[in-house]
Scaffold this motif. Sequence first.
Motif: not given
Length: 203
Positions: A36, A85-88, A104-105, A130, A135, A151
């Motif tokens: 990613r 997922d969204e930076g994780k 944390d990515t 979601e 989500r 989240e």
Amino acid sequence: TVIVALDTTGAIRWRIINGPAYQRSHPGTRSTPTVRGGFLYHENADGDVICVKAKTGDRVWSVNVIDRFNGRNIRWGLSESLLIDEGKVICTPGGEDVSVAALDTKTGDTVWVCTDINEKPGYCSPIVFEYGGVRQIVTLMSESVVGLNAENGKLLWKFRNPAKFGENITSPCYHEGHIFTSTRTSGSRLLKIRVEGDCASVE
């Protein structure tokens, strides 16, 4: 445990090692790499998670999630392919305290942990979706299907899904507010999601 990148002609572009070969019961590799945003993430059977540059294989960071979260390995080794997922980076150390965690990515630092499950991991890879404005990350632990708030890692729901030897292997499938699971030793289930505000449940 070796990760190899090939170009479209089959020539090797780079090759790296992520920990020793898994030589216990049923030797061999488990997880597939996840790519990613120009980076590749991989978890080996002993909990070593690495992030490398996808173009070159240069290591960015690494962490052992069993050590960091006091996790528990399983009979045939950790087998999940990491979810991004969204930076994780979502992983499942399966400890008595921390069952699922987000890293944390970019740095590998801990973003959140889920402390409400207290089960060993299953062998499956988590999914994210979601529904109803919430989500969720859903995965199978050794005895349950669980849904977490993507989240913050809060446990939204837990549905008992026992399997012989903890063999919850196949990733759940999501479709239009429903989750389907199939376990080799205890059959298949379809769960319907209900969302109320920022809370969710299943039946």
